[in-house]
Write an enzyme that holds these catalytic residues in place. Sequence first.
Site, PDB file in Angstrom:
ATOM      1  N   CYS A 226       0.811  -1.234   0.000  1.00 49.30           N
ATOM      2  CA  CYS A 226       0.000   0.000   0.000  1.00 49.30           C
ATOM      3  C   CYS A 226       0.834   1.269   0.000  1.00 49.30           C
ATOM      4  O   CYS A 226       0.326   2.348  -0.307  1.00 49.30           O
ATOM      5  CB  CYS A 226      -0.962   0.004   1.190  1.00 49.30           C
TER       6      CYS A 226
ATOM      7  N   HIS B 277      -3.198   7.597   2.084  1.00 54.25           N
ATOM      8  CA  HIS B 277      -3.621   6.292   1.555  1.00 54.25           C
ATOM      9  C   HIS B 277      -4.988   5.969   2.152  1.00 54.25           C
ATOM     10  O   HIS B 277      -5.235   6.183   3.340  1.00 54.25           O
ATOM     11  CB  HIS B 277      -2.589   5.232   1.944  1.00 54.25           C
TER      12      HIS B 277
ATOM     13  N   ASN C 185     -10.052   0.460  -0.546  1.00 58.62           N
ATOM     14  CA  ASN C 185      -8.592   0.517  -0.550  1.00 58.62           C
ATOM     15  C   ASN C 185      -8.094  -0.002  -1.903  1.00 58.62           C
ATOM     16  O   ASN C 185      -8.185  -1.198  -2.180  1.00 58.62           O
ATOM     17  CB  ASN C 185      -8.064  -0.334   0.605  1.00 58.62           C
TER      18      ASN C 185
END
Length: 328
Positions: free
Chosen positions: A115, A255, A285
Amino acid sequence: MRTTAAITSVANYLPDYILHNSELEKMVDTTSEWIMERTGIEERRVLKDKDKGTAYMAAEAAKKALAKRNMQATEIDLLIVCTATPEHQFPATANIVSDMIGATNAWSFDVMAACSGFIYALTVGSKFIETGTHKKVMVIGADKMSSILDYTDRNTCVLFGDAAAAVILEPDTNGFGVVDSKMYSDGSGKKYLYQVAGGSLNPASIDTVSNHLHHITMDGKAVFKIAVVKMAEVAVEMMDRNGLTADNIAYLTPHQANKRIIEATALRMGIGMDKVMLNINKYGNTTCASIPNCLAEWEPKLKKGDNLILTSFGAGLTWGGIYVKWAY
Ligand code: UT7
């Protein structure tokens, strides 16, 4: 003044199919309320085409970014793709994307930091501009998370979505672009979030497939506890070492893993949620695509000189922050 890497174009690609919480309610033992309350996610995109992978989405985003800058693919010197869901184990997805868009003069490679992929790749890409050896660098974050999700596991399948987004970096001598960055990693946290099989340690076998070992394995609570501290810490570190205050930051670009982690980061920075790029409700996500996808969505609102703090936390463990002065 030193040469910095200015972001001169940004564009995203989002698959058409919208997987809403209400559809997941029919697939696993969950409720839309639970997902909204614990994560902030309402829907996410899924690339349904069986014959298309991460490279397709990356190439679509790349073509849009080039068109916006009125640039030919052949002008790109270096193309970096960050992804946790590469097209293949090898070759690099970046090689495939270069071919798809006709970036025949670029060399290309992948960056893997889960990520945190985009902030890692942006840091790497900016160095090639800063040294003066490269004039046009493309950095693409792309992930087809649906390809590694177990849609019978409510702990993970509700969280992720598919997307891609690309930026173009060019030299600037007036202080715009990537001003500062600080990256961290700690491999001792591997156990909290990883794909158990498919690599050299556990190559694919009938057992790995039947035991769902090619899907995401995550201890969500453990990741949450560390992420909520580290993302806030590094965002504040970026502010402190660059003399930034809550007042002169235009946006936090975090993020998008969990709305609660993002809110905690904003609180620690002392900024209101009106200064936070937040679109997790629409996309979930999207791993490496999440930060550039925010930049693409907020681009119409951004002004030249805006101070942005980009920050991420992900598997690895990996985390970091970047201070960007918007260039246009
Ligand atoms: O981007 C990479 C980094 N990843 C992250 O940052 C993710 C970090 N973690 C998180 O965002 C959160 O931990 C989650 C959203 C994954 C989970 O939220 P939580 O508030 O930490 O829930 P929990 O793991 O403590 O689970 C609470 C309960 C459990 O049931 P029991 O054991 O208390 O009976 C889970 O089984 O919620 C259950 N649960 C669900 N219930 C309904 C877990 N997933 C679901 C679900 N629907 N989808």
